[in-house]
Every structure is written in structure tokens, then in C-alpha cells.
Design a protein around this motif. Structure first.
Motif, short mmCIF file in Angstrom:
data_model
loop_
_atom_site.label_atom_id
_atom_site.label_comp_id
_atom_site.label_asym_id
_atom_site.label_seq_id
_atom_site.Cartn_x
_atom_site.Cartn_y
_atom_site.Cartn_z
N LEU A 268 30.41 33.24 38.04
CA LEU A 268 29.65 34.31 37.39
C LEU A 268 28.64 34.94 38.33
CD1 LEU A 268 29.03 32.67 33.89
CD2 LEU A 268 30.28 34.79 34.29
N ARG A 269 28.06 34.15 39.19
CA ARG A 269 27.03 34.66 40.11
C ARG A 269 27.61 35.41 41.29
NH1 ARG A 269 24.55 30.60 37.46
NH2 ARG A 269 22.26 30.61 37.31
N THR A 270 28.82 35.06 41.70
CA THR A 270 29.39 35.67 42.92
C THR A 270 30.41 36.76 42.61
OG1 THR A 270 31.02 33.86 43.01
CG2 THR A 270 29.00 33.61 44.30
N ALA A 271 30.80 36.92 41.36
CA ALA A 271 31.78 37.95 41.01
C ALA A 271 31.21 39.34 41.22
CB ALA A 271 32.23 37.78 39.56
N THR A 272 32.06 40.26 41.60
CA THR A 272 31.65 41.66 41.68
C THR A 272 31.32 42.18 40.29
OG1 THR A 272 33.08 41.99 43.61
CG2 THR A 272 32.37 43.97 42.41
N ALA A 273 32.10 41.76 39.30
CA ALA A 273 31.85 42.14 37.92
C ALA A 273 32.63 41.22 37.01
CB ALA A 273 32.23 43.60 37.65
N LEU A 274 32.19 41.12 35.76
CA LEU A 274 32.93 40.41 34.71
C LEU A 274 33.80 41.43 33.99
CD1 LEU A 274 32.98 37.55 33.09
CD2 LEU A 274 31.73 38.87 31.38
N LEU A 275 35.10 41.17 33.95
CA LEU A 275 36.03 42.03 33.23
C LEU A 275 36.39 41.32 31.93
CD1 LEU A 275 37.79 44.62 33.34
CD2 LEU A 275 39.58 43.22 34.40
N PHE A 276 36.13 41.96 30.77
CA PHE A 276 36.30 41.27 29.49
C PHE A 276 36.95 42.19 28.47
CE2 PHE A 276 35.32 38.44 26.03
CZ PHE A 276 35.23 37.19 26.64
N PRO A 277 38.31 42.28 28.50
CA PRO A 277 39.01 43.18 27.56
C PRO A 277 39.44 42.54 26.26
CG PRO A 277 40.54 42.40 29.21
CD PRO A 277 39.21 41.76 29.53
N SER A 278 38.85 41.42 25.86
CA SER A 278 39.25 40.71 24.64
C SER A 278 39.23 41.64 23.43
CB SER A 278 38.33 39.52 24.39
OG SER A 278 38.66 38.89 23.17
N ALA A 279 40.26 41.47 22.58
CA ALA A 279 40.37 42.34 21.40
C ALA A 279 39.47 41.88 20.26
CB ALA A 279 41.82 42.38 20.93
N LEU A 280 38.98 40.65 20.31
CA LEU A 280 38.19 40.12 19.20
C LEU A 280 36.76 39.87 19.64
CD1 LEU A 280 40.69 37.56 17.62
CD2 LEU A 280 40.31 39.95 17.02
N GLY A 281 35.90 39.81 18.66
CA GLY A 281 34.50 39.50 18.92
C GLY A 281 33.68 40.73 19.23
N ASN A 282 32.47 40.72 18.73
CA ASN A 282 31.52 41.76 19.13
C ASN A 282 30.78 41.28 20.37
OD1 ASN A 282 29.91 44.17 18.90
ND2 ASN A 282 28.25 42.82 18.28
N MET A 283 29.95 40.26 20.20
CA MET A 283 29.31 39.63 21.36
C MET A 283 30.12 38.39 21.73
SD MET A 283 25.21 39.95 20.90
CE MET A 283 25.06 38.73 19.61
N ASN A 284 30.31 38.18 23.03
CA ASN A 284 30.96 36.98 23.53
C ASN A 284 30.05 36.33 24.56
OD1 ASN A 284 33.28 39.20 23.07
ND2 ASN A 284 34.04 37.20 22.48
#
Length: 323
Positions: free
Chosen positions: A170-186
Motif C-alpha cells: 500500500l505504501r509503495t504502490a503508484t496507486a490503488l486500483l479498486f473496481p469492485s462492483a459491491l460496497g460503498n466504502m471498502n
């Protein structure tokens, strides 16, 4: 369970959202299916993760909106293992998607977005995609799609990783990609924002408290080109060297619970034959959403400090207690 659901002494915490397998070792904690709640008329309060969830519960289940209290998710930065045996992060620039391989997580869309991004922005072909998470039946299909798109060398499947390694990613990623179809906040989206990593997700999602604009790259549309555009904006922001606006989540859950329990104690003193009761008899129902158990334990501790004694954990259908 029947005693709790039939009396007006029930506090429901809906959105603590954590895997309950560690709770199985605790005393006075029961697991019951949501269907065991025969009636909602006796519920004192329902805690939710967001105002959006409160609105949905009121609309779908006909609950009294005044009994719905948004408290957010208990998120905090994960601790990094700095020891000599720690797993080093992947080299170079990469997008991170930490999610179990369920179809609704839309790993295929993430692959299609990366393919479109590489095709139209060849200067960023070095940006890779890292998947973490266990196979829930869709991993073989995702791998085959990666091969068919020519992304085999650009995608890493790390499987299930410990929290310390996920913290490093999480700290070294360029970005978090999160295309999940469910959930408002994850939870991963909040954890990424807490350490200053940009979050790429559906623009319709609403976070409480809001994630700053320079950390949140909302996607309007559902096509690979739409997600590729958001990836480009996040990658260019990271390449600029600018510092993102700090993000934090207030830790006031215990105080909110204490207020609700105290309000209930005052009401119960007005009822005949109930003078002997106090808040230690109050039941708290925590519908879990399959997230990390350490946050659930923290939540339970907060509830106990707030004065509630007996805790009932509701397990939604489809969520494995050992997940």
C-alpha cells in the motif's frame, strides 16, 4: 438470541465489517444469521458505515431513519514489517488491487483498463498491476484473460499476503486500483488514502470522511477507457512529485456507542419492573462483512468500554466464518 430480539434492549452495529473467526474464542459472543432478527421494531439503534448505507437500510427495510447512526469504518494504517525477513515490494511502478478473486471484484475490468492504458500511453508501459487475494473460483479465468491480452509479464498474482506485506504494498504502490462492483466504502481504499497512496475507484462511491481530491480519482463510466483515464491522472500525479493532502479518520466510535447506550439506560429506568437492569445487559449485534479481525476485536473492546456486556455477532449469508 430470542431473548435479545424479543426485548427492546437491542443495539445493532451494522458496519463494523470484520471477519469474526477470532471472536469464536471469546466468551459470551454468539453467531446468528440475520434472519434471526424477527423484528426491527425493538431495535434501539443501528450503526452503519456511512450515510449512504443508512439511507439504503431505511429504504429497503423500512427502518426508522432516526435509529440509524453512521459511524464510519475502523480503519488505521497497517504496520510495515521492517525486519530482515520482510518481503521486499515489487520493483518499479505498479498499481495494487487487493481483493479476493470473486467475480464481483471485477479483476477482468482491471486487466482491460491496464491493457487500454498501455496501448494509448506507451510512455507508461512500465506500470504493472499487482493482485493480492485468495482464489474464490475466478482466478483461473482472470489468469487466462491476462494471457489473452498479452499482459502476462505485466501482472503479478501474489495470492494471499500477510498484513505486514500488504502494508508495504500500500505504501509503495503508484496507486490503488479498486473496481469492485459491491460496497460503498471498502477498507483497502481507506487504508491506501491514510498512507498517501492515490485511490482509483468508482466516482459514485462516497467516503466518510471524504478522501481529498488529490488522493481520490473517481471513474465516471464503466468501460476500460474510463478506468484507463483515471489511471493516467493518478500516474501523472505521482510522477509530478507533489505531496497529497493528508487524510485521517477520527476515532470516535466508542463515544458514539456510549451516547446511545446511555440514552437507552435512561429510557429503561422509566419502564416498570426493569429497575434491576443496567447497560451491562445490553446486546450489541455486529453484522460482519468479512474484513480483518483485528478491527473487529478493537470494535468489541470499544463496545465493552461503552458499557455493553453481551455481544451477538450476525454473520451475513455467504460470508464464511473462517474466511
Amino acid at each position: 438470541t430470542n431473548r435479545l430480539t424479543n426485548e427492546s434492549e437491542l443495539v445493532v452495529a451494522q458496519a463494523i465489517g470484520l471477519s469474526p473467526f477470532r471472536l469464536a474464542r471469546l466468551k459470551r459472543v454468539n453467531f446468528v444469521p440475520p434472519g434471526s432478527l424477527k423484528s426491527t421494531s425493538s431495535l434501539l439503534n443501528i450503526f452503519t458505515e456511512s450515510q449512504i448505507l443508512s439511507d439504503r437500510l431505511a429504504q429497503v427495510y423500512g427502518l426508522d431513519p432516526h435509529r440509524l447512526t453512521p459511524v464510519g469504518l475502523l480503519a488505521s494504517p497497517l504496520e510495515v514489517d521492517s525486519g530482515p525477513d520482510a518481503t521486499p515490494p515489487p520493483p518499479g511502478r505498479f498499481l495494487l488491487y487487493p481483493a479476493q478473486f470473486w467475480p464481483h471484484k471485477r479483476h477482468v475490468l482491471a486487466l482491460a483498463a491496464l491493457h487500454h492504458f498501455h496501448l494509448h500511453h506507451p510512455q507508461h508501459r512500465d506500470v504493472r498491476l499487482v493482485f493480492t487475494g485468495a482464489d474464490k473460483g475466478n482466478l483461473a479465468h482472470v489468469r487466462s484473460v491476462a494471457d489473452s491480452l498479452g499482459l502476462a509479464e505485466c501482472v503479478e498474482f501474489k495470492g494471499f499476503v500477510p498484513d505486514t506485506e500488504l502494508a508495504q504494498l500500500l505504501r509503495t504502490a503508484t496507486a490503488l486500483l479498486f473496481p469492485s462492483a459491491l460496497g460503498n466504502m471498502n477498507l483497502p481504499q481507506l487504508e491506501a488514502a491514510l498512507v498517501g497512496t492515490p485511490v482509483i475507484t468508482d466516482a459514485d462511491k462516497r467516503f466518510e470522511p471524504p478522501i481529498p481530491d488529490d488522493l481520490l480519482y473517481g471513474v465516471v463510466g464503466d468501460g476500460p477507457q474510463d478506468w484507463a483515464g483515471a489511471i493516467l491522472r493518478a500516474v501523472e500525479f505521482r510522477a509530478s512529485g507533489r505531496t497529497a493532502t493528508p487524510y485521517s479518520i477520527p476515532d470516535d466510535f466508542a463515544g458514539v456507542v456510549r451516547t446511545v447506550v446511555e440514552r437507552f439506560r435512561r429510557r429503561r429506568k422509566e419502564w416498570p419492573g426493569l429497575e434491576r437492569h443496567d447497560t451491562r445487559d445490553t446486546g450489541v449485534v455486529v453484522p460482519t462483512l468479512g474484513l480483518r479481525p483485528d478491527y473487529l476485536l478493537e470494535c468489541v473492546a470499544s463496545i465493552r468500554r461503552a458499557g455493553a456486556g453481551h455481544i451477538v455477532v450476525v454473520r451475513p449469508a455467504g460470508i464464511d466464518v473462517g474466511d
